[in-house]
Write an enzyme that holds these catalytic residues in place. Sequence first.
Site, PDB file in Angstrom:
ATOM      1  N   SER A 125       0.833  -1.208   0.000  1.00 36.89           N
ATOM      2  CA  SER A 125       0.000   0.000   0.000  1.00 36.89           C
ATOM      3  C   SER A 125       0.862   1.249   0.000  1.00 36.89           C
ATOM      4  O   SER A 125       1.962   1.257   0.547  1.00 36.89           O
ATOM      5  CB  SER A 125      -0.886   0.000   1.256  1.00 36.89           C
ATOM      6  OG  SER A 125      -1.529   1.242   1.424  1.00 36.89           O
ATOM      7  N   TYR A 150      -1.434  -0.982  10.958  1.00 38.73           N
ATOM      8  CA  TYR A 150      -1.764  -1.531   9.624  1.00 38.73           C
ATOM      9  C   TYR A 150      -0.654  -1.175   8.643  1.00 38.73           C
ATOM     10  O   TYR A 150      -0.097  -2.051   7.978  1.00 38.73           O
ATOM     11  CB  TYR A 150      -3.111  -0.978   9.126  1.00 38.73           C
ATOM     12  CG  TYR A 150      -3.263  -1.156   7.636  1.00 38.73           C
ATOM     13  CD1 TYR A 150      -3.041  -0.091   6.759  1.00 38.73           C
ATOM     14  CD2 TYR A 150      -3.549  -2.400   7.096  1.00 38.73           C
ATOM     15  CE1 TYR A 150      -3.115  -0.264   5.393  1.00 38.73           C
ATOM     16  CE2 TYR A 150      -3.632  -2.578   5.732  1.00 38.73           C
ATOM     17  CZ  TYR A 150      -3.415  -1.510   4.883  1.00 38.73           C
ATOM     18  OH  TYR A 150      -3.481  -1.694   3.523  1.00 38.73           O
ATOM     19  N   LYS A 154       2.424  -3.559   6.514  1.00 40.01           N
ATOM     20  CA  LYS A 154       2.770  -3.556   5.084  1.00 40.01           C
ATOM     21  C   LYS A 154       4.278  -3.345   4.907  1.00 40.01           C
ATOM     22  O   LYS A 154       4.928  -3.972   4.088  1.00 40.01           O
ATOM     23  CB  LYS A 154       1.979  -2.489   4.335  1.00 40.01           C
ATOM     24  CG  LYS A 154       0.495  -2.773   4.239  1.00 40.01           C
ATOM     25  CD  LYS A 154       0.221  -4.106   3.542  1.00 40.01           C
ATOM     26  CE  LYS A 154      -1.259  -4.396   3.457  1.00 40.01           C
ATOM     27  NZ  LYS A 154      -1.533  -5.758   2.922  1.00 40.01           N
ATOM     28  N   TYR A 178      -0.583  -0.275  -3.636  1.00 40.24           N
ATOM     29  CA  TYR A 178      -1.834   0.276  -4.154  1.00 40.24           C
ATOM     30  C   TYR A 178      -2.010   1.703  -3.658  1.00 40.24           C
ATOM     31  O   TYR A 178      -1.719   1.980  -2.493  1.00 40.24           O
ATOM     32  CB  TYR A 178      -3.046  -0.485  -3.634  1.00 40.24           C
ATOM     33  CG  TYR A 178      -3.029  -1.975  -3.758  1.00 40.24           C
ATOM     34  CD1 TYR A 178      -3.836  -2.736  -2.943  1.00 40.24           C
ATOM     35  CD2 TYR A 178      -2.214  -2.636  -4.670  1.00 40.24           C
ATOM     36  CE1 TYR A 178      -3.853  -4.112  -3.034  1.00 40.24           C
ATOM     37  CE2 TYR A 178      -2.218  -4.013  -4.772  1.00 40.24           C
ATOM     38  CZ  TYR A 178      -3.049  -4.751  -3.950  1.00 40.24           C
ATOM     39  OH  TYR A 178      -3.069  -6.118  -4.038  1.00 40.24           O
ATOM     40  N   ARG A 232      -5.959  12.307  -3.183  1.00 37.45           N
ATOM     41  CA  ARG A 232      -5.557  10.909  -3.279  1.00 37.45           C
ATOM     42  C   ARG A 232      -5.579  10.462  -4.745  1.00 37.45           C
ATOM     43  O   ARG A 232      -6.153  11.161  -5.595  1.00 37.45           O
ATOM     44  CB  ARG A 232      -6.538  10.016  -2.487  1.00 37.45           C
ATOM     45  CG  ARG A 232      -6.575  10.275  -0.989  1.00 37.45           C
ATOM     46  CD  ARG A 232      -5.334   9.791  -0.295  1.00 37.45           C
ATOM     47  NE  ARG A 232      -5.411   9.931   1.159  1.00 37.45           N
ATOM     48  CZ  ARG A 232      -5.147  11.046   1.831  1.00 37.45           C
ATOM     49  NH1 ARG A 232      -4.758  12.136   1.158  1.00 37.45           N
ATOM     50  NH2 ARG A 232      -5.229  11.080   3.158  1.00 37.45           N
TER      51      ARG A 232
HETATM   52  C1  WQD Z   1      -9.640   9.253   1.457  1.00 35.47           C
HETATM   53  C2  WQD Z   1      -9.895  10.725   1.736  1.00 35.47           C
HETATM   54  C3  WQD Z   1     -10.239  11.228   4.064  1.00 35.47           C
HETATM   55  C4  WQD Z   1     -13.999   9.083   4.527  1.00 35.47           C
HETATM   56  C5  WQD Z   1      -6.983   4.223   3.298  1.00 35.47           C
HETATM   57  C6  WQD Z   1      -5.849   3.427   3.833  1.00 35.47           C
HETATM   58  C7  WQD Z   1      -5.049   2.871   2.693  1.00 35.47           C
HETATM   59  C8  WQD Z   1      -5.966   2.072   1.820  1.00 35.47           C
HETATM   60  C9  WQD Z   1      -7.081   2.966   1.299  1.00 35.47           C
HETATM   61  C10 WQD Z   1      -5.966  -0.249   2.459  1.00 35.47           C
HETATM   62  C11 WQD Z   1      -9.167  11.204   2.989  1.00 35.47           C
HETATM   63  C12 WQD Z   1     -11.491  11.530   3.246  1.00 35.47           C
HETATM   64  C13 WQD Z   1     -12.829   9.610   3.996  1.00 35.47           C
HETATM   65  C14 WQD Z   1     -15.040   9.959   4.915  1.00 35.47           C
HETATM   66  C15 WQD Z   1     -13.712  11.836   4.216  1.00 35.47           C
HETATM   67  N1  WQD Z   1      -6.510   0.977   2.531  1.00 35.47           N
HETATM   68  N2  WQD Z   1     -12.707  10.960   3.836  1.00 35.47           N
HETATM   69  N3  WQD Z   1     -14.862  11.308   4.737  1.00 35.47           N
HETATM   70  O1  WQD Z   1      -7.260   7.130   4.153  1.00 35.47           O
HETATM   71  O2  WQD Z   1      -6.472   7.610   1.770  1.00 35.47           O
HETATM   72  O3  WQD Z   1      -6.476   5.297   2.595  1.00 35.47           O
HETATM   73  O4  WQD Z   1      -7.782   3.452   2.451  1.00 35.47           O
HETATM   74  O5  WQD Z   1      -5.031  -0.605   1.799  1.00 35.47           O
HETATM   75  O6  WQD Z   1      -4.039   2.044   3.208  1.00 35.47           O
HETATM   76  O7  WQD Z   1      -5.016   4.269   4.570  1.00 35.47           O
HETATM   77  O8  WQD Z   1      -8.631   6.399   2.146  1.00 35.47           O
HETATM   78  O9  WQD Z   1     -11.019   6.543   1.604  1.00 35.47           O
HETATM   79  O10 WQD Z   1     -10.327   6.525   4.049  1.00 35.47           O
HETATM   80  O11 WQD Z   1      -9.893   8.554   2.680  1.00 35.47           O
HETATM   81  O12 WQD Z   1     -13.572  13.058   4.084  1.00 35.47           O
HETATM   82  O13 WQD Z   1     -16.143   9.535   5.414  1.00 35.47           O
HETATM   83  O14 WQD Z   1     -11.278  10.899   2.002  1.00 35.47           O
HETATM   84  O15 WQD Z   1     -10.029  12.253   5.016  1.00 35.47           O
HETATM   85  O16 WQD Z   1      -8.766  12.537   2.757  1.00 35.47           O
HETATM   86  P1  WQD Z   1      -7.165   6.730   2.728  1.00 35.47           P
HETATM   87  P2  WQD Z   1     -10.045   6.956   2.656  1.00 35.47           P
END
Ligand code: WQD
Length: 338
Positions: A125, A150, A154, A178, A232
Site C-alpha cells: 500500500s 496496519y 505492510k 496500491y 488521493r
Molecule cells: C480518502 C480521503 C479522508 C472518509 C486508506 C488506507 C489505505 C488504503 C485505502 C488499504 C481522505 C477523506 C474519507 C469519509 C472523508 N486501505 N474521507 N470522509 O485514508 O487515503 O487510505 O484506504 O489498503 O491504506 O489508509 O482512504 O477513503 O479513508 O480517505 O472526508 O467519510 O477521504 O479524510 O482525505 P485513505 P479513505
Amino acid sequence: MKILVTGGLGFIGSHTVVELQNSGYEVVIIDDCSNSSEKVLDGIFAISKKMPVFEKINLREKEKVHDFFKRHTDIKGTIHFAASKAVGESVEKPLLYYENNINTLIYLLQEITANKKQSFIFSSSCTVYGQADQMPITEDAPVKKAESPYGNTKQIGEEIISDTCRVDPELQAISLRYFNPMGAHPSAEIGELPIGVPQNLVPFITQTGVGLRDQLSVFGDDYPTPDGTCIRDYIHVVDLAKAHVVALERLLAGKNPQNYEVFNVGTGEGSSVLEVISSFERISGKKLNYSIVERRSGDIITAYADTKKANEILGWKAGSTLDQAMKSAWDWERKIRK
Ligand code: WQD
C-alpha cells in the site's frame, strides 16, 4: 497453470480472480470469510464462467497452511491479499493486526519457499510512504515511520519478502503498492462490500447517495491544497486487478532481473475529496448531502503515484477515469440495495 489467491473473496482479490480466470489461469482461493462472503464465488462465476476452487482456511493456523500445500503441490504462483486492513481498527487492536498480517505471511512463505521457482505477489500500500515529500510519489521515495500498525504490517511484510528473496533466488516476488482502490466490476456482479459503517470515502459517498447514510462528513477543508481537501490517487479496482495479472506474468516468464521488485499502482492523477464528490454528482445526477467537519487524525494531505515504472517495466497503465470508476461504484451500490 494453478495460482493461489489468498483473500480471493475480498474486494481486490475477487476482481483479480476474475482477471486471472479470464486470462486462462486455474485459481485456488483461500479465504477465512472474516471480511467477505462465499456468495462472492457466484459473482466470479457469473463474470468469468469458471468456478475457482475455494478452501475456507484461517492462515493463522500454521498446520492448516502446511496441509493445504501438501494437497496442492502444483501451485506455481501466489497472490497474497488476505490481511486485516482497517487503519483505525489497527490502532485499537495492534496485536490482532501483527498476528493476522505478519504470521500468515511467514507461514505462507515457509511453505512456498519449500518448492522450486515460485512467484509471489504481495498486496502492499502507498501507506508505506506516509506523507511523501514530493509528488508524484516514486518507488524510491523513502518509506517513513508508519502512522498505524496496519501501515507497519505492510512495511514489515515488504521487508520479510525482500529478506527472503535475498537468500532464495528461487523465490520471485513483486510488491504492488496500491493507491486508493475504488469502484466495482462493470457487470455489477462483484464489488466492494464494506461491513458496517464504511471507513473509506467512496463507499460512504455511494451509501449516502442511495440513502443508507444521511450525510457524508468531509474530514477537513483547511489543508494546503487547491480546494482545502485531501488529495488521493483513486484507481479503478479492475485496472488494479489487471496489474496483478501483468506482474504475475512477468515473474512466471522469469523476466525480472532482480528476484524482488516494487511497483506503485495508481493512475498518476490526484483528486481531492470535493472533486470525488463532484464526480459522484456528475455521474449520478444527484446532489450529495455532505458537511465539512474536523480533520481525521492520521490523514496525510496528498498522495498520488508516479506510475512510470509500472508503465515502462510492466507495460501496464490504468485505463479508467475517475468518473468511469465512480459510475461502476454507483451501479454496484444501487444493485446491492435493490
Ligand atoms: C480518502 C480521503 C479522508 C472518509 C486508506 C488506507 C489505505 C488504503 C485505502 C488499504 C481522505 C477523506 C474519507 C469519509 C472523508 N486501505 N474521507 N470522509 O485514508 O487515503 O487510505 O484506504 O489498503 O491504506 O489508509 O482512504 O477513503 O479513508 O480517505 O472526508 O467519510 O477521504 O479524510 O482525505 P485513505 P479513505
